[in-house]
Design an enzyme around this catalytic site. Structure first.
Site, mmCIF file in Angstrom:
data_model
loop_
_atom_site.group_PDB
_atom_site.id
_atom_site.type_symbol
_atom_site.label_atom_id
_atom_site.label_comp_id
_atom_site.label_asym_id
_atom_site.label_seq_id
_atom_site.Cartn_x
_atom_site.Cartn_y
_atom_site.Cartn_z
ATOM 1 N N ILE A 48 18.460 19.554 34.825
ATOM 2 C CA ILE A 48 18.839 19.432 33.414
ATOM 3 C C ILE A 48 18.826 17.968 32.967
ATOM 4 O O ILE A 48 18.392 17.644 31.866
ATOM 5 C CB ILE A 48 20.256 20.038 33.223
ATOM 6 C CG1 ILE A 48 20.243 21.522 33.599
ATOM 7 C CG2 ILE A 48 20.766 19.838 31.809
ATOM 8 C CD1 ILE A 48 21.614 22.112 33.879
ATOM 9 N N TYR A 197 34.615 23.551 42.502
ATOM 10 C CA TYR A 197 33.588 23.356 41.466
ATOM 11 C C TYR A 197 34.153 23.805 40.106
ATOM 12 O O TYR A 197 34.071 23.075 39.117
ATOM 13 C CB TYR A 197 32.320 24.137 41.821
ATOM 14 C CG TYR A 197 31.240 24.015 40.765
ATOM 15 C CD1 TYR A 197 30.508 22.834 40.630
ATOM 16 C CD2 TYR A 197 30.964 25.064 39.882
ATOM 17 C CE1 TYR A 197 29.529 22.704 39.649
ATOM 18 C CE2 TYR A 197 29.982 24.942 38.901
ATOM 19 C CZ TYR A 197 29.271 23.765 38.795
ATOM 20 O OH TYR A 197 28.308 23.638 37.811
ATOM 21 N N LYS A 201 34.984 21.536 36.740
ATOM 22 C CA LYS A 201 34.376 21.803 35.432
ATOM 23 C C LYS A 201 35.458 22.014 34.369
ATOM 24 O O LYS A 201 35.265 21.710 33.200
ATOM 25 C CB LYS A 201 33.420 23.006 35.534
ATOM 26 C CG LYS A 201 32.196 22.697 36.395
ATOM 27 C CD LYS A 201 31.286 21.692 35.735
ATOM 28 C CE LYS A 201 30.613 20.739 36.645
ATOM 29 N NZ LYS A 201 29.772 19.740 35.979
HETATM 30 N N1 LIG Z 1 22.290 24.839 37.056
HETATM 31 C C1 LIG Z 1 23.205 25.563 36.418
HETATM 32 O O1 LIG Z 1 23.125 26.796 36.339
HETATM 33 C C2 LIG Z 1 24.374 24.876 35.776
HETATM 34 C C3 LIG Z 1 25.294 25.677 35.056
HETATM 35 C C4 LIG Z 1 26.387 25.045 34.473
HETATM 36 C C5 LIG Z 1 26.547 23.684 34.576
HETATM 37 N N2 LIG Z 1 25.636 22.928 35.279
HETATM 38 C C6 LIG Z 1 25.878 21.481 35.362
HETATM 39 O O2 LIG Z 1 24.699 20.798 34.974
HETATM 40 C C7 LIG Z 1 24.674 19.516 35.600
HETATM 41 C C8 LIG Z 1 23.296 19.246 36.152
HETATM 42 O O3 LIG Z 1 23.022 20.180 37.170
HETATM 43 P P1 LIG Z 1 21.552 20.724 37.515
HETATM 44 O O4 LIG Z 1 21.633 22.195 37.416
HETATM 45 O O5 LIG Z 1 20.510 20.012 36.781
HETATM 46 O O6 LIG Z 1 21.522 20.399 39.091
HETATM 47 P P2 LIG Z 1 20.588 19.445 39.958
HETATM 48 O O7 LIG Z 1 19.149 19.696 39.680
HETATM 49 O O8 LIG Z 1 21.101 19.620 41.344
HETATM 50 O O9 LIG Z 1 20.932 17.995 39.423
HETATM 51 C C9 LIG Z 1 22.100 17.333 39.777
HETATM 52 C C10 LIG Z 1 21.847 15.851 39.637
HETATM 53 O O10 LIG Z 1 23.060 15.176 39.987
HETATM 54 C C11 LIG Z 1 22.727 14.157 40.892
HETATM 55 N N3 LIG Z 1 23.826 13.789 41.770
HETATM 56 C C12 LIG Z 1 24.431 14.542 42.725
HETATM 57 N N4 LIG Z 1 25.346 13.819 43.369
HETATM 58 C C13 LIG Z 1 25.317 12.578 42.829
HETATM 59 C C14 LIG Z 1 26.021 11.381 43.073
HETATM 60 N N5 LIG Z 1 26.922 11.294 44.053
HETATM 61 N N6 LIG Z 1 25.746 10.293 42.335
HETATM 62 C C15 LIG Z 1 24.808 10.359 41.345
HETATM 63 N N7 LIG Z 1 24.100 11.454 41.071
HETATM 64 C C16 LIG Z 1 24.358 12.558 41.803
HETATM 65 C C17 LIG Z 1 21.576 14.710 41.707
HETATM 66 O O11 LIG Z 1 20.914 13.666 42.379
HETATM 67 P P3 LIG Z 1 20.097 13.922 43.761
HETATM 68 O O12 LIG Z 1 18.778 14.499 43.354
HETATM 69 O O13 LIG Z 1 20.016 12.576 44.353
HETATM 70 O O14 LIG Z 1 20.914 14.895 44.549
HETATM 71 C C18 LIG Z 1 20.754 15.344 40.595
HETATM 72 O O15 LIG Z 1 19.987 14.377 39.944
HETATM 73 C C19 LIG Z 1 25.788 19.534 36.636
HETATM 74 O O16 LIG Z 1 26.895 18.810 36.148
HETATM 75 C C20 LIG Z 1 26.143 21.003 36.769
HETATM 76 O O17 LIG Z 1 27.494 21.207 37.136
HETATM 77 C C21 LIG Z 1 24.560 23.503 35.877
#
Ligand SMILES: NC(=O)c1ccc[n+]([C@@H]2O[C@H](COP(=O)([O-])OP(=O)(O)OC[C@H]3O[C@@H](n4cnc5c(N)ncnc54)[C@H](OP(=O)(O)O)[C@@H]3O)[C@@H](O)[C@H]2O)c1
Length: 377
Positions: A48, A197, A201
């Site tokens: 995202i 988690y 949130k």
């Molecule tokens: N996917 C869903 O269904 C969903 C639903 C509700 C909310 N969200 C929220 O949306 C947000 C983005 O998630 P996403 O789905 O896009 O997941 P994602 O593809 O796993 O992206 C997460 C990002 O956070 C980075 N990250 C993790 N640990 C970190 C750290 N210690 N320092 C800096 N960056 C870090 C990751 O970097 P690396 O690549 O280096 O690991 C990656 O760039 C999150 O806050 C998640 O809780 C997602």
């Protein structure tokens, strides 16, 4: 044969219905040109965050990708420059597992970037993976470090007001429960991780709420955004390898694309006229009502105070019966971080005069706060 065709047709029809009602995200709209403005997106190397950064770059903003891996961050910056045709996309190192890294990022950012108009706290984790920390890593990455980063970047946000802070939360906050006596306890095993988690949130939603209160009248507004269920690596990266071939096609069918997931965070960052809804929670580009635990002003304030201590902004008091917070060395490197020199801690949120002024405002709001009517939901 006929009944087979009928069954396939019904299945396809049901999928189209589900797709258009639940999977497909409404487009964000908002300010068309962001030329001259600067945005920071954390965790912008994938999912995202990457799609959020792409849209901001397409609209002409200077975009700082705040990522923990130089390799992945530089690669994403390269992709985004190519795809958007905007050369103002850069990588800066930020590991949210380390408070020292957060401070180092803020120092580097404030000294090299003259402005900050949009801060998007997107990075998040759903599991601790193989790391074993003596603190709650999920709360640290998903809430405490974003709290600290906001605090440290406030001078630029104030200077560029009207400016915005968007905290990417999740519908999982509805299952959250903040136990202030165990806020920073290490998380062990998948059951605790799922709970932690949801709790982190919920902390995002309460943080946006309290931040709005603290920053009322400054021109900085803030929002919690739920991206919807998105086909990203967030959960899949922790699934056993043998399950992935089954789950990936299913996820592709029933979950949003990361671009779709970026729409609500973008809406909160760009939509004109939502300033009166500062502090509220958005999903599908609409403000949404949250459960009582997520609109409890006393809880939001209590979390704020606890977060200040967890972020190393205030000394831990021994006689505080509220929280069982282990005093951490704010500079202690995590397993993912490099050691960085500590800087003096200057609290933007709590400079004596301003603080008492802000807190009296807060007390008033606790007494009189009524939810504005949700628009369009
Ligand atoms: N996917 C869903 O269904 C969903 C639903 C509700 C909310 N969200 C929220 O949306 C947000 C983005 O998630 P996403 O789905 O896009 O997941 P994602 O593809 O796993 O992206 C997460 C990002 O956070 C980075 N990250 C993790 N640990 C970190 C750290 N210690 N320092 C800096 N960056 C870090 C990751 O970097 P690396 O690549 O280096 O690991 C990656 O760039 C999150 O806050 C998640 O809780 C997602």
């Amino acid at each position: 044969m006929e009944s087979l065709l009928l069954g396939a047709g019904l299945l396809l029809g049901a999928y189209v219905l589900v797709y258009y009602n639940l999977v497909k995200a409404p487009p964000c709209g908002g300010i068309g040109s962001l030329r001259g403005r600067t945005a920071v997106v954390t965790g912008a190397n994938s999912g995202i965050g990457k799609m959020t950064a792409l849209e901001l770059a397409r609209r002409g903003a200077r975009v700082v990708l705040a990522c923990r891996s130089r390799e992945r961050g530089e690669a994403a910056a390269f992709d985004l420059r190519q795809e958007s045709g905007n050369n103002e996309v850069i990588f800066m190192a930020l590991d949210l597992a380390s408070l020292a890294s957060v401070r180092a990022f803020a120092t580097a950012f404030l000294s090299s970037e003259p402005r900050l108009d949009i801060l998007i706290h997107n990075a998040g984790i759903s599991s601790c993976g193989r790391t074993r920390e003596a603190f709650n890593l999920l709360l640290r990455v998903n809430h405490v470090s974003p709290f600290l980063l906001t605090h440290l970047l406030l001078p630029h946000l104030r200077m560029c007001a009207p400016s915005r802070v968007v905290v990417v939360s999740s519908a999982a906050h509805r299952r959250g429960h903040l136990d202030f006596t165990r806020l920073n306890h290490p998380v062990i095993g998948w059951r605790q991780e799922l709970r932690a988690y949801a709790d982190s949130k919920l902390a995002n939603v309460l943080f946006a709420r309290e931040l709005a209160t603290q920053l009322e009248g400054t021109g900085i507004t803030c929002y919690a955004a739920h991206p919807g269920p998105v086909n990203s690596e967030l959960f899949l990266r922790h699934v056993p390898g043998w399950l992935c071939p089954f789950l990936r096609p299913l996820a592709w069918l029933v979950l949003r694309t990361p671009g779709g997931g970026a729409q609500t965070p973008l809406y909160c960052a760009l939509q004109e006229g939502i300033e009166p809804l500062s502090g509220r929670y958005f999903a599908n580009c609409h403000v949404e009502e949250v459960p009582p635990a997520a609109r409890d002003d006393q809880s939001a304030h209590r979390l704020w105070e606890a977060s200040k201590r967890l972020a190393g902004l205030e000394p831990v008091e021994d006689d505080n019966p509220d929280e069982e917070i282990q005093p951490e060395d704010p500079g202690a490197p995590s397993s993912l971080s490099t050691s960085l020199p500590e800087e003096p801690i200057v609290s933007e949120f709590s400079p004596g005069k301003q603080r008492s002024q802000d807190f009296s405002k807060l007390t008033q709001r606790i007494q009189v706060k009524a939810e504005p009517e949700p628009q369009g939901s």
